[in-house]
Design a protein around this motif. Structure first.
Motif, PDB file in Angstrom:
ATOM      1  N   ARG A  22       0.830  -1.220   0.000  1.00  0.00           N
ATOM      2  CA  ARG A  22       0.000   0.000   0.000  1.00  0.00           C
ATOM      3  C   ARG A  22       0.860   1.263   0.000  1.00  0.00           C
ATOM      4  O   ARG A  22       0.588   2.204  -0.730  1.00  0.00           O
ATOM      5  CB  ARG A  22      -0.834   0.070   1.298  1.00  0.00           C
ATOM      6  CG  ARG A  22      -1.943  -0.893   1.416  1.00  0.00           C
ATOM      7  CD  ARG A  22      -2.558  -0.813   2.827  1.00  0.00           C
ATOM      8  NE  ARG A  22      -3.283  -2.038   3.110  1.00  0.00           N
ATOM      9  CZ  ARG A  22      -3.460  -2.571   4.309  1.00  0.00           C
ATOM     10  NH1 ARG A  22      -2.977  -1.978   5.393  1.00  0.00           N
ATOM     11  NH2 ARG A  22      -4.125  -3.701   4.447  1.00  0.00           N
ATOM     12  N   VAL A  23       1.880   1.255   0.863  1.00  0.00           N
ATOM     13  CA  VAL A  23       2.707   2.462   0.997  1.00  0.00           C
ATOM     14  C   VAL A  23       3.555   2.666  -0.258  1.00  0.00           C
ATOM     15  O   VAL A  23       3.745   3.801  -0.704  1.00  0.00           O
ATOM     16  CB  VAL A  23       3.573   2.381   2.273  1.00  0.00           C
ATOM     17  CG1 VAL A  23       4.515   3.575   2.361  1.00  0.00           C
ATOM     18  CG2 VAL A  23       2.686   2.320   3.513  1.00  0.00           C
ATOM     19  N   GLY A  26       1.375   4.319  -2.712  1.00  0.00           N
ATOM     20  CA  GLY A  26       1.134   5.706  -2.302  1.00  0.00           C
ATOM     21  C   GLY A  26       2.310   6.611  -2.638  1.00  0.00           C
ATOM     22  O   GLY A  26       2.132   7.693  -3.208  1.00  0.00           O
ATOM     23  N   SER A  73       0.594   1.324   8.115  1.00  0.00           N
ATOM     24  CA  SER A  73       0.455   1.783   6.728  1.00  0.00           C
ATOM     25  C   SER A  73      -0.583   2.889   6.554  1.00  0.00           C
ATOM     26  O   SER A  73      -0.331   3.868   5.846  1.00  0.00           O
ATOM     27  CB  SER A  73       0.123   0.605   5.817  1.00  0.00           C
ATOM     28  OG  SER A  73      -1.102   0.008   6.188  1.00  0.00           O
ATOM     29  N   LEU A  74      -1.736   2.774   7.195  1.00  0.00           N
ATOM     30  CA  LEU A  74      -2.754   3.802   6.955  1.00  0.00           C
ATOM     31  C   LEU A  74      -2.435   5.117   7.659  1.00  0.00           C
ATOM     32  O   LEU A  74      -2.787   6.184   7.166  1.00  0.00           O
ATOM     33  CB  LEU A  74      -4.159   3.295   7.312  1.00  0.00           C
ATOM     34  CG  LEU A  74      -4.900   2.752   6.084  1.00  0.00           C
ATOM     35  CD1 LEU A  74      -4.261   1.523   5.513  1.00  0.00           C
ATOM     36  CD2 LEU A  74      -6.367   2.528   6.369  1.00  0.00           C
ATOM     37  N   LEU A  77      -0.053   6.699   5.260  1.00  0.00           N
ATOM     38  CA  LEU A  77      -0.714   7.261   4.080  1.00  0.00           C
ATOM     39  C   LEU A  77      -1.504   8.526   4.437  1.00  0.00           C
ATOM     40  O   LEU A  77      -1.543   9.476   3.643  1.00  0.00           O
ATOM     41  CB  LEU A  77      -1.619   6.209   3.428  1.00  0.00           C
ATOM     42  CG  LEU A  77      -0.843   5.029   2.802  1.00  0.00           C
ATOM     43  CD1 LEU A  77      -1.795   3.894   2.417  1.00  0.00           C
ATOM     44  CD2 LEU A  77      -0.036   5.487   1.577  1.00  0.00           C
ATOM     45  N   GLU A  78      -2.100   8.557   5.625  1.00  0.00           N
ATOM     46  CA  GLU A  78      -2.796   9.777   6.046  1.00  0.00           C
ATOM     47  C   GLU A  78      -1.773  10.919   6.240  1.00  0.00           C
ATOM     48  O   GLU A  78      -2.058  12.066   5.918  1.00  0.00           O
ATOM     49  CB  GLU A  78      -3.572   9.533   7.356  1.00  0.00           C
ATOM     50  CG  GLU A  78      -4.722   8.528   7.221  1.00  0.00           C
ATOM     51  CD  GLU A  78      -6.111   9.193   7.187  1.00  0.00           C
ATOM     52  OE1 GLU A  78      -6.200  10.435   7.128  1.00  0.00           O
ATOM     53  OE2 GLU A  78      -7.108   8.451   7.219  1.00  0.00           O
ATOM     54  N   ASP A  81      -0.868  12.173   2.936  1.00  0.00           N
ATOM     55  CA  ASP A  81      -1.987  12.957   2.412  1.00  0.00           C
ATOM     56  C   ASP A  81      -1.992  14.362   3.004  1.00  0.00           C
ATOM     57  O   ASP A  81      -2.234  15.341   2.294  1.00  0.00           O
ATOM     58  CB  ASP A  81      -3.303  12.231   2.748  1.00  0.00           C
ATOM     59  CG  ASP A  81      -4.466  12.795   1.952  1.00  0.00           C
ATOM     60  OD1 ASP A  81      -4.367  12.804   0.713  1.00  0.00           O
ATOM     61  OD2 ASP A  81      -5.453  13.242   2.554  1.00  0.00           O
ATOM     62  N   PHE A  88      -5.371  11.543  -1.442  1.00  0.00           N
ATOM     63  CA  PHE A  88      -5.845  10.172  -1.195  1.00  0.00           C
ATOM     64  C   PHE A  88      -7.263  10.169  -0.617  1.00  0.00           C
ATOM     65  O   PHE A  88      -7.928   9.135  -0.611  1.00  0.00           O
ATOM     66  CB  PHE A  88      -4.921   9.448  -0.214  1.00  0.00           C
ATOM     67  CG  PHE A  88      -3.529   9.203  -0.743  1.00  0.00           C
ATOM     68  CD1 PHE A  88      -3.288   9.120  -2.109  1.00  0.00           C
ATOM     69  CD2 PHE A  88      -2.464   9.028   0.137  1.00  0.00           C
ATOM     70  CE1 PHE A  88      -1.998   8.879  -2.588  1.00  0.00           C
ATOM     71  CE2 PHE A  88      -1.187   8.776  -0.330  1.00  0.00           C
ATOM     72  CZ  PHE A  88      -0.946   8.706  -1.697  1.00  0.00           C
ATOM     73  N   LEU A 166      -7.295   6.319  -0.971  1.00  0.00           N
ATOM     74  CA  LEU A 166      -6.937   5.415   0.125  1.00  0.00           C
ATOM     75  C   LEU A 166      -7.567   4.021  -0.020  1.00  0.00           C
ATOM     76  O   LEU A 166      -6.920   3.010   0.258  1.00  0.00           O
ATOM     77  CB  LEU A 166      -7.379   6.057   1.452  1.00  0.00           C
ATOM     78  CG  LEU A 166      -6.748   5.499   2.727  1.00  0.00           C
ATOM     79  CD1 LEU A 166      -5.256   5.780   2.775  1.00  0.00           C
ATOM     80  CD2 LEU A 166      -7.404   6.125   3.967  1.00  0.00           C
ATOM     81  N   LEU A 169      -5.697   2.039  -2.615  1.00  0.00           N
ATOM     82  CA  LEU A 169      -4.384   1.604  -2.120  1.00  0.00           C
ATOM     83  C   LEU A 169      -4.508   0.334  -1.271  1.00  0.00           C
ATOM     84  O   LEU A 169      -3.562  -0.440  -1.176  1.00  0.00           O
ATOM     85  CB  LEU A 169      -3.739   2.713  -1.273  1.00  0.00           C
ATOM     86  CG  LEU A 169      -3.451   4.041  -1.993  1.00  0.00           C
ATOM     87  CD1 LEU A 169      -2.780   5.024  -1.052  1.00  0.00           C
ATOM     88  CD2 LEU A 169      -2.569   3.816  -3.207  1.00  0.00           C
ATOM     89  N   CYS A 170      -5.658   0.160  -0.641  1.00  0.00           N
ATOM     90  CA  CYS A 170      -5.880  -1.058   0.144  1.00  0.00           C
ATOM     91  C   CYS A 170      -6.390  -2.200  -0.734  1.00  0.00           C
ATOM     92  O   CYS A 170      -6.073  -3.374  -0.496  1.00  0.00           O
ATOM     93  CB  CYS A 170      -6.884  -0.778   1.259  1.00  0.00           C
ATOM     94  SG  CYS A 170      -6.252   0.346   2.511  1.00  0.00           S
TER      95      CYS A 170
END
Lengths: 216, 216
Positions: A22-23, A26, A73-74, A77-78, A81, A88, A166, A169-170
């Motif tokens: 995922r990353v 991103g 990971s999330l 990503l946040e 963002d 995202f 997002l 990405l998942c």
């Protein structure tokens, strides 16, 4: 005159980890150059002192950026963002809630249950548990819920509108895992079509496990 | 003159669900009045047509608010943070990343693996799997990682500073589950002390499963 030292962005990852995947997508979508440090999960390197100092949870990914060491990971990503205006998440609160709900349906309900250490634990307990049986059961359950959630939202090229975000990405790593464990995707036409579109993006295809796995 | 119709906030929850418990605490902390609709997970009500229309994933919680039906506890809490300025996340991007990482360490790595449907599946496969053994193994693993992550950050009354936030909302239900499954908390002094402080807040204690469970 400010002449900032350019700091490398470093991603500690494992080629087959869904959350590292995922990353990678991103970072590629934003166009941020980064260096990879491979953490061999199969060899147990995540339990080594070096890696535990970076992440006491003993998990990948870890992202070194802006003088920080970020985990999860999330959350990473946040952060990207917020600090790189990656787009995202949509601008409206309702849209953001929908995209996060889609992302979490995979990242919270599905992927963790199919984590290698979880499936291995189930198999080690004996009985009728097999890796493939475990994976297929929970991946199918997760994709079924995701397909239903997709159906409640607006149509678009991707999970929410025409820009990958997002949830996308998942989705990509989860569909890769479905493929790996021979889950039949035909009951999920919406997410399958979205994933085909995503796979055609260079940012996505260049993050694929086969593209980053170590040479044998 | 605007005279808006006041719309009820409705939480579809189950008294023992960790993720519903998070949202109850969050709503209480903000001081938003809400009405609960109980979804009896043990009786399978989450697979009924009524509930599946609200959430195709067949999970609680679902929050009706602002004309929306929101799913996924952390997506709901982020929505409340954005629209009600709840202060569940700090203002700085690095702090936000840390709080989200802590929250996700529980909400993504720990709680989903100890979900009732996952543990039951493991037990149904036979072998040496027991509910208690499964829960204790993964709860202890999750709390160990969380305790380590806490140690990397600034000291404070709560998980990040002196105001309860997203990580605290995840910690409370996880520690309740640890207590329920007789996990020894003595190896985790930091998170135990934080949880004791949290339990003294009315917003937290009023959200406790024992306070909302149906009368027998």
């Amino acid at each position: 005159m400010g002449c900032g030292m350019r700091q490398d962005i470093v991603l500690h990852d494992y080629w087959r980890s869904s959350s590292a995947y995922r990353v990678r997508i991103g970072l590629n979508l934003i166009g941020l150059p980064y260096r990879r440090v491979a953490v061999d999960l199969v060899a147990g390197a995540q339990r080594g002192a070096d890696h535990l100092a970076a992440n006491p949870q003993g998990l990948v990914p870890v992202l070194e950026i802006d003088g920080l060491r970020l985990t999860q990971s999330l959350a990473i990503l946040e952060y990207l963002d917020e600090t790189r205006l990656a787009g995202f998440l949509p601008a409206d609160a309702a849209g953001r809630a929908r995209v996060r709900a889609l992302a979490h349906a995979i990242a919270m309900e599905t992927q963790p249950v199919c984590n290698l250490r979880v499936a291995r634990h189930a198999v080690a307990l004996g009985g009728e548990a097999t890796m493939e049986g475990w994976m297929r059961h929970f991946i199918a359950l997760g994709l079924e819920g995701f397909e239903g959630l997709l159906g409640q939202g607006p149509e678009g090229q991707f999970c929410h509108g025409d820009r990958p975000g997002l949830a996308d990405l998942c989705l990509v790593p989860q569909v890769y895992n479905a493929w790996r464990w021979h889950v039949d995707l035909s009951p999920y036409p919406r997410l399958s079509a979205i994933c085909e579109r995503l796979d055609r993006l260079a940012a996505v295809s260049e993050a694929h496990p086969d593209r980053v796995k170590p040479l044998a």
